[in-house]
Design a protein around this motif. Structure first.
Motif, short mmCIF file in Angstrom:
data_model
loop_
_atom_site.label_atom_id
_atom_site.label_comp_id
_atom_site.label_asym_id
_atom_site.label_seq_id
_atom_site.Cartn_x
_atom_site.Cartn_y
_atom_site.Cartn_z
N THR A 63 -2.82 -6.13 -10.59
CA THR A 63 -2.52 -5.99 -9.15
C THR A 63 -3.73 -5.45 -8.39
OG1 THR A 63 -0.22 -5.54 -9.70
CG2 THR A 63 -0.95 -4.89 -7.51
N THR A 64 -4.37 -4.44 -8.96
CA THR A 64 -5.55 -3.86 -8.31
C THR A 64 -6.64 -4.92 -8.14
OG1 THR A 64 -5.02 -1.76 -9.36
CG2 THR A 64 -7.22 -1.97 -8.42
N LEU A 65 -6.80 -5.72 -9.18
CA LEU A 65 -7.82 -6.79 -9.12
C LEU A 65 -7.55 -7.72 -7.95
CD1 LEU A 65 -10.20 -8.33 -10.49
CD2 LEU A 65 -8.47 -9.62 -11.74
N VAL A 66 -6.30 -8.14 -7.84
CA VAL A 66 -5.95 -9.08 -6.76
C VAL A 66 -6.15 -8.43 -5.39
CG1 VAL A 66 -4.03 -10.34 -5.71
CG2 VAL A 66 -4.37 -10.41 -8.17
N LEU A 67 -5.73 -7.19 -5.26
CA LEU A 67 -5.87 -6.52 -3.97
C LEU A 67 -7.35 -6.34 -3.61
CD1 LEU A 67 -2.82 -6.06 -4.25
CD2 LEU A 67 -3.16 -3.74 -3.41
N ALA A 90 -1.88 -9.50 4.79
CA ALA A 90 -1.48 -8.41 3.88
C ALA A 90 -0.22 -8.73 3.06
CB ALA A 90 -1.31 -7.13 4.66
N PRO A 91 0.85 -9.27 3.69
CA PRO A 91 2.04 -9.54 2.87
C PRO A 91 1.77 -10.50 1.73
CG PRO A 91 2.56 -9.65 5.21
CD PRO A 91 1.07 -9.55 5.11
N LEU A 92 0.91 -11.47 2.00
CA LEU A 92 0.57 -12.45 0.96
C LEU A 92 -0.22 -11.78 -0.16
CD1 LEU A 92 1.11 -15.43 0.57
CD2 LEU A 92 -1.09 -15.93 1.62
N VAL A 93 -1.12 -10.89 0.23
CA VAL A 93 -1.92 -10.18 -0.77
C VAL A 93 -1.02 -9.32 -1.64
CG1 VAL A 93 -3.77 -8.50 -1.12
CG2 VAL A 93 -3.96 -10.16 0.72
N ILE A 94 -0.09 -8.61 -1.00
CA ILE A 94 0.81 -7.74 -1.77
C ILE A 94 1.67 -8.58 -2.71
CG2 ILE A 94 2.77 -6.17 -1.59
CD1 ILE A 94 1.60 -5.18 1.06
N ALA A 95 2.20 -9.69 -2.19
CA ALA A 95 3.04 -10.55 -3.04
C ALA A 95 2.23 -11.10 -4.20
CB ALA A 95 3.62 -11.69 -2.20
N SER A 96 1.00 -11.51 -3.91
CA SER A 96 0.13 -12.01 -4.99
C SER A 96 -0.15 -10.91 -6.00
CB SER A 96 -1.20 -12.53 -4.42
OG SER A 96 -0.96 -13.48 -3.42
N GLY A 97 -0.37 -9.71 -5.48
CA GLY A 97 -0.65 -8.59 -6.37
C GLY A 97 0.51 -8.33 -7.30
N ILE A 98 1.72 -8.35 -6.76
CA ILE A 98 2.90 -8.12 -7.62
C ILE A 98 3.05 -9.27 -8.63
CG2 ILE A 98 5.41 -7.90 -7.64
CD1 ILE A 98 5.18 -6.51 -4.89
N GLY A 99 2.80 -10.47 -8.14
CA GLY A 99 2.88 -11.63 -9.03
C GLY A 99 1.89 -11.53 -10.19
N PHE A 100 0.68 -11.14 -9.87
CA PHE A 100 -0.32 -11.00 -10.94
C PHE A 100 -0.01 -9.81 -11.83
CE2 PHE A 100 -3.95 -13.87 -10.99
CZ PHE A 100 -3.62 -14.72 -9.94
N GLY A 101 0.60 -8.78 -11.26
CA GLY A 101 1.04 -7.66 -12.08
C GLY A 101 2.04 -8.14 -13.12
N TRP A 112 -0.17 -1.28 1.66
CA TRP A 112 0.88 -0.46 1.03
C TRP A 112 2.22 -1.13 1.30
CZ3 TRP A 112 -0.16 5.42 2.41
CH2 TRP A 112 -1.50 5.73 2.11
N LEU A 113 3.13 -1.02 0.36
CA LEU A 113 4.48 -1.52 0.61
C LEU A 113 5.14 -0.68 1.69
CD1 LEU A 113 6.10 -2.28 -2.88
CD2 LEU A 113 5.49 -3.90 -1.08
N GLY A 114 5.93 -1.34 2.54
CA GLY A 114 6.68 -0.61 3.55
C GLY A 114 7.71 0.31 2.91
N THR A 115 8.07 1.36 3.61
CA THR A 115 8.99 2.35 3.03
C THR A 115 10.22 2.54 3.91
OG1 THR A 115 7.86 4.14 4.20
CG2 THR A 115 7.09 3.64 1.97
N ALA A 133 2.68 -2.86 -10.96
CA ALA A 133 2.27 -3.31 -9.62
C ALA A 133 2.85 -2.39 -8.55
CB ALA A 133 2.75 -4.75 -9.40
N LEU A 134 4.12 -2.01 -8.71
CA LEU A 134 4.74 -1.12 -7.73
C LEU A 134 4.08 0.25 -7.72
CD1 LEU A 134 8.57 -1.90 -8.13
CD2 LEU A 134 6.99 -2.71 -6.38
N GLN A 135 3.61 0.69 -8.89
CA GLN A 135 2.89 1.97 -8.92
C GLN A 135 1.64 1.90 -8.04
OE1 GLN A 135 4.88 4.35 -10.04
NE2 GLN A 135 3.69 5.10 -11.76
N VAL A 136 1.03 0.71 -8.00
CA VAL A 136 -0.21 0.56 -7.21
C VAL A 136 0.10 0.37 -5.72
CG1 VAL A 136 -2.23 -0.91 -6.82
CG2 VAL A 136 -1.54 -0.33 -9.15
N VAL A 137 0.98 -0.57 -5.42
CA VAL A 137 1.19 -0.89 -3.99
C VAL A 137 2.25 -0.02 -3.32
CG1 VAL A 137 0.41 -3.28 -4.14
CG2 VAL A 137 2.81 -2.76 -4.58
N GLY A 138 3.07 0.66 -4.15
CA GLY A 138 4.16 1.44 -3.56
C GLY A 138 4.09 2.92 -3.80
N ASN A 139 3.27 3.36 -4.74
CA ASN A 139 3.27 4.78 -5.06
C ASN A 139 1.89 5.41 -4.90
OD1 ASN A 139 4.07 7.29 -5.90
ND2 ASN A 139 4.27 6.77 -8.06
#
Lengths: 413, 357
Positions: free
Chosen positions: B106-110, B119-130, B194-197, B268-274
């Motif tokens: 995920t970090t690599l993709v971001l 940004a939403p596409l990047v986050i989705a891609s990041g989770i997908g690659f995670g 960052w993921l929305g909260t 992936a969630l640890q990276v984009v959400g935490n």
């Protein structure tokens, strides 16, 4: 079969628990705070501490500072959470701890490590009514490279460079082999400028007082990767200190938060080696191997904290969000006026003690100014031209070690 | 093939022995709680004070509740994945590495796409690659197990070290902060990534949806599909399953892949959400915690949610202990978790032994 399966499961659970336990330590942590709701007259301060509160180093110095404030101002109460780092508290962020402290009524939160800079900024943005003190950062420095206009964020740091110069001088006076090793933390601007300052002090005293050629002084820094040992992540500081002592370095300077250099000095001395160490951060560091300790330069955090808390209590803000506190050279070593303290150890000879006093006096009256050129960086490029004096910005953002020093200047791997 | 475990629900107890069975299991639970209570008394605190501190620490503020939910999402993903491997008779101790590799991917993709795409596409891609990263790492453990005849326990533990070593190398090396090498991690990503909260808390709706969907999917697959039935058959007796024509190798690899994929999403969630960056201990021990959850519920996905919620609350609430009490540190939560799991397993073992007698 079922019994066998159960036994297997139990074994697996034990293995998993042991693996989980590898990332945790069990020690009672913080001062008691029996009341959940603060009394009306209390001013509650939260402190997020990166390492153990009893490390006889950086973290204990901050806790001592909190105690100093509470002695001077009984209506101020500190809630302290120590060991806030990924090794000791997995999946916990400094910002989360600060949130909890604020929920308990903290009006001011102190983060005690450079590694909390993101957390400090996050909390300052999230709680604009709470003053946030980040120790050792630069976000609140208008002249700095990373300035963020966040009114409730304060950067507080002690100008420890003279302390490191004194430490380096003391080490150079005591080394017989002309070989000084430093157990360093991670590589960043702060740690580089400290290493550079200690080298400048060592080189000056080696040349001036011992009348020796600077080329004959070996000054080496080995960085472990963090402020204290995290097994499997950092280099082991015990091994680094041992390597120095076993490799012919007769004086080792501690630049991390924990006392491995002192502990291993005792072992080396017991094995017949003539070694000494110089401690850092907290005056009690010399108690660990008293007869081998040359001295310790330490932070007097309480003084600055007291000043900040008083201002915040009176007006809700501070006069200056960027504070780089200095030693009180006129009233040297006074805990009520000097942010920097120096304690001589038993391993500093009387003769060298006098020379060190001369050096300190020179730093204090300005007759000795080691931040003057000519100085070259480690790669040979000029840092300061002849007669040029380094600015605070140049010192703060030290980009390399200096020519004559051994060790990594920048992370390269 | 290592000895496989049999979920007790596979051999349903008769009505006549149920009460005694309950006595054993509840008795073990009571014994565990008594042990923890005694431990707290020995260190000079009141068990009720500890309980109060844990509850207030987990649910006292919106921030704390959000943190419980955030921890729960990753824990649920890991536990859901582990339901597959446990039911296939596999002890996937490599789950920590699968979380870590997911986080690295995920970090690599971001880092690569951060400014190139919305940004939403990047986050989705990041989770997908995670997901893909975790799946690949899980499959690697599976390949070592199936084709290399390496116990999945040792393969997993070894791969955990490799994954963490890789994370440390990247953080100290190619992905280091400018001029700094620190275990504090890489440079944080901009807030747009960052993921929305939920409000000002740390809980992320995307994380909650992903975790609940994963759990629901796990329940459906394990209870309602032929794949789940075959997976349980493989877990109960690999050789017999093979003889009966079940493609056991494929089932085992699929279990590893599914578990790794879900763990990778957790990373992936640890990276984009935490943490919003990569840190060396990005898994946060949640993989191992997931193992305890699944063992405690006897691999039954229906009970994963309440137990994972309990462990998440314990995990978050324990931070309050050193603040409120003099003699108890937050690491008590680990003692409680471990004691509960061990007691549950001992209770089950005793019950099974009684049944055989």
């Amino acid at each position: 079969m079922k019994l066998h399966s159960s036994l297997t499961l139990i074994s697996m659970a034990v293995v998993v628990l042991l693996l989980s336990a590898c990332t945790a330590t069990v020690t009672p942590a913080s001062p008691p705070s029996p009341q959940l709701q603060p009394a009306a007259t209390e001013f509650r301060v939260g402190m997020v501490v990166v390492g153990p509160e009893n490390d006889k180093g950086w973290n204990e110095a901050h806790v001592s500072g909190a105690k100093y404030v509470m002695e001077k101002m009984p209506n101020v109460k500190f809630d302290i959470v120590d060991k806030v780092n990924p090794g000791d508290r997995p999946n916990v962020k400094g910002a989360q701890v600060a949130d909890d402290l604020i929920a308990r009524g903290a009006k001011l939160v102190i983060f005690n490590s450079d590694d909390f800079k993101d957390d400090a900024l996050e909390i300052a943005k999230k709680h604009p009514d709470v003053m946030v003190v980040h120790v050792s950062g630069d976000y609140a420095w208008p002249e700095g490279k990373n300035y963020k206009n966040q009114p409730n964020l304060i950067n507080y740091m002690v100008k420890m460079e003279p302390g490191w110069m004194i430490a380096g001088c003391a080490a150079a006076l005591e080394t017989k082999a002309g070989r000084i090793g430093t157990v360093g933390p991670l590589i960043n601007e702060e740690t580089r400028r400290y290493a550079v300052a200690s080298y400048l002090g060592a080189r000056y005293c080696w040349e001036k007082y011992r009348q020796r050629d600077p080329k004959d002084l070996q000054f080496k820094v080995t960085w472990i990767g963090f402020w204290f040992n995290i097994p499997g992540v950092t280099l082991d500081p015990t091994k680094v200190a041992d390597d120095f002592y076993n490799g012919g370095f007769d004086v080792v300077m501690n630049a991390i938060d924990t006392p491995e250099a002192a502990v291993q000095a005792r072992k080396a001395a017991d094995a017949g080696k003539a070694v000494k160490y110089h401690h850092y951060d907290h005056p009690s560091g010399c108690e660990l191997s008293a007869d081998l300790c040359i001295g310790v330069h330490s932070y007097n955090w309480g003084l600055g904290y007291l000043n900040i808390i008083k201002q915040v209590m009176e007006s809700g803000k501070v006069s200056n969000n960027w504070i780089w506190a200095e030693a009180d050279w006129k009233n040297w070593n006074n805990p009520d006026s000097s942010a920097l303290l120096y304690t001589k150890g038993k391993a500093l000879s009387d003769e060298n003690s006098k020379l060190l006093d001369q050096f300190i006096a020179g730093l204090g009256d300005g007759s000795i100014d080691l931040w003057k050129g000519p100085l070259n960086f480690q790669d040979g490029t000029p840092f300061l031209k002849e007669g040029e004096r380094a600015t605070d910005v140049q010192i703060w953002y030290m980009p390399q070690l200096l020519e004559g020093m051994e060790g990594q200047s920048v992370p390269t791997n | 093939m290592a000895a496989t475990s049999q979920p007790s629900h596979a051999a349903a107890p008769s009505a006549a022995v149920l009460p005694l069975s309950l006595v054993y299991r509840v008795g073990a639970l009571v014994a565990a709680l008594a042990f923890v209570g005694l431990l707290i008394l020995v260190v000079g605190e009141s068990p009720l004070s500890v309980l109060g501190a844990l509850i207030s620490g987990a649910f006292g503020t919106a921030d704390q509740l959000g943190r419980v939910v955030n921890t729960l999402t990753v824990l649920l993903l890991c536990a859901a994945g582990l339901v597959f491997t446990f039911n296939a008779g596999l002890y996937n101790l490599g789950i920590e590495g699968q979380i870590t590799v997911g986080a690295i991917a995920t970090t690599l993709v971001l880092r690569l796409l951060g400014e190139a795409l919305p940004a939403p596409l990047v986050i989705a891609s990041g989770i997908g690659f995670g997901l893909l990263g975790g799946m690949g790492w899980g499959l690697l453990a599976g390949v070592l197990k199936v084709y290399g005849r390496v116990s999945e326990i040792f393969a997993g533990l070894g791969l955990n070290f490799v994954a963490q070593g890789l994370a440390i190398y990247l953080i100290f090396g190619p992905w280091k902060r400018p001029g700094v090498a620190s275990t504090s991690g890489t440079e944080p990503f901009p807030e747009s990534l960052w993921l929305g909260t939920f409000g000002r808390t740390e809980a992320t709706p995307v994380g909650v949806v992903l975790a609940l969907a994963a759990l629901a999917l796990t329940i459906v697959v394990m209870r309602r599909t032929y794949f789940g039935l075959r997976l349980r058959a493989v877990g109960l007796n690999l050789r017999a399953a093979h003889v009966l024509g079940i493609p056991a190798t494929r089932q085992l690899l699929a279990a590893f892949a599914l578990c790794g994929a879900l763990a990778g999403v957790g990373g992936a969630l640890q990276v984009v959400g935490n943490f919003h960056r990569l840190i060396p201990t990005i898994s946060g021990g949640l993989g191992f915690l997931g193992l305890l959850v699944v063992m405690l519920v006897n691999f039954n996905p229906w009970f994963v949610l309440p137990v994972a919620l309990f462990f998440s609350a314990l995990n978050v609430g324990s931070l309050q202990l050193p603040l409120v009490l003099r003699n108890v540190d937050s690491t008590l939560s680990g003692v409680i978790q471990g004691t509960l799991v061990l007691s549950a397993l001992i209770g089950r073992g005793l019950d099974q032994r009684r049944s055989r007698a």
